[in-house]
Every structure is written in structure tokens, then in C-alpha cells.
Design an enzyme around this catalytic site. Sequence first.
Site, short mmCIF file in Angstrom:
data_model
loop_
_atom_site.label_atom_id
_atom_site.label_comp_id
_atom_site.label_asym_id
_atom_site.label_seq_id
_atom_site.Cartn_x
_atom_site.Cartn_y
_atom_site.Cartn_z
CE LYS A 1 66.88 -16.15 81.12
NZ LYS A 1 66.97 -14.93 80.28
CG ASP B 1 61.46 -13.50 79.66
OD1 ASP B 1 60.49 -13.21 80.39
OD2 ASP B 1 61.41 -13.46 78.42
#
Length: 227
Positions: free
Chosen positions: A126, A145
Site C-alpha cells: 500500500k 486503505d
Amino acid sequence: MGTPRDSREDQVADVVDRLHEEYPDTTISLEFSNRLELLIAVILSAQCTDERVNTVTADLFEKYDGPEDYAAVDQDELAEDLNSVTYYNNKAGYIREACTKMIEDHDGEVPDTMSELTDLPGVGRKTANVVLQHGHDVVEGIVVDTHVQRLTRRLGITEEKRPEAIEEDLMPVVPESEWQDFTHLMISHGRAVCSARNPDCGECVVEDLCPSSKLDHGTDLASGEAW
């Protein structure tokens, strides 16, 4: 069983179109002026609000200039500088170690590949995706997220639970040209309307596309479960 691929693609297209209209200027909310600042801000943002991170980095980026400063500072001093963010001791360690590795292996530069970024301490896929997209203008995937995770599951776009599995499931149905914006649209909508515990379905521009809508399915989200 999940949703058939073609209908998922149609749903995603509708969701993206509507959210673009609702949030035409959505973009990353972390504040930074170079790739190193971006990397540090994203590391700090794990399980912490961007607003809090921006408050901390306003002073942090004045005090430290370049990876050498972060690599050389005492762990306790850096941790103290970060003490209002979550897991500040761990994050101080990650930042110092990542900067040391960048000095040793990358001439002090932030790497520009997924494999090299994820090889840095404290950097997962991420974080690497965010740095690639906003630091290097390289879009290799979709940043997943907590907002993306929550909204895509509520919308029935994916049934996956782990961020990396969600990303893998989304990439074939989200147009590649939208991979970067998709995250920011989900974040903006998650913050404004589709919160974890009190989603405002009556104000949601994609409510009719959402199988979890409280307006039609009162038991789905009534418990306030935060996916």
C-alpha cells in the site's frame, strides 16, 4: 458466489462516474514537497489520520533535511518528534532504517520500483503504491486503505478481506486509467458519507447501487460493524 465480472465492471463504472461528479477535485491529502517527505508521511499515516500526520510533519520536515538526517538521529529523539502519531516508536525505527538502506543501496534516493520500495523497512505494498503514484507518476496498482476496503466490500464489488487480495480482485474490474483516482474517490466518500459506524445512506450518491444500504437492508449495517 460473488458478483459476475461484467456486472461488477458495470457497477464500478457507475460508482466511479458518480463519485467523480461528487468529488471532482479529490486527491491525496498528505502534505509533502518531495519523494522522501511523501514516503515518511505515508509510513506515519498507517492507522493514523492524515490530518494528524500533516500536523506532525509540518515540524518534522523543517527539522530534518534528507535521509542522512533521519539515519543519523537518535532513535529516542526521532520517536519523541513523532509521539502524537500511533505506534511512533515503531515508525521512528522504520524511518531510520529505511533512510539508512536508501543511503546504502540507492544513493540516498527513494526507489522507483515496487520490489525495491517494499524491500525498505516499514514499507508494504500500500505504501509503495502511494509513493509510486504520487512520487514517481507510476501506477502499478490500487491503493487499498481502510476506506477502500470498507466501501468496496459494502458495495459488493469484492468479497475479499485482506488488502492485497482486495487489490488483486479490483484491478481487473477497475479501468487502469482510474486506478489512482479510485482510491481517492473511495477515501473522500468514506470520510464524507460512508463512515465506518454511521454511514449516511440517505445522502449517498451510490446508494441505489449498494447492497448494504440501510434504506433497503436495515440489518446490514445497523450493527455499526466497521469492515
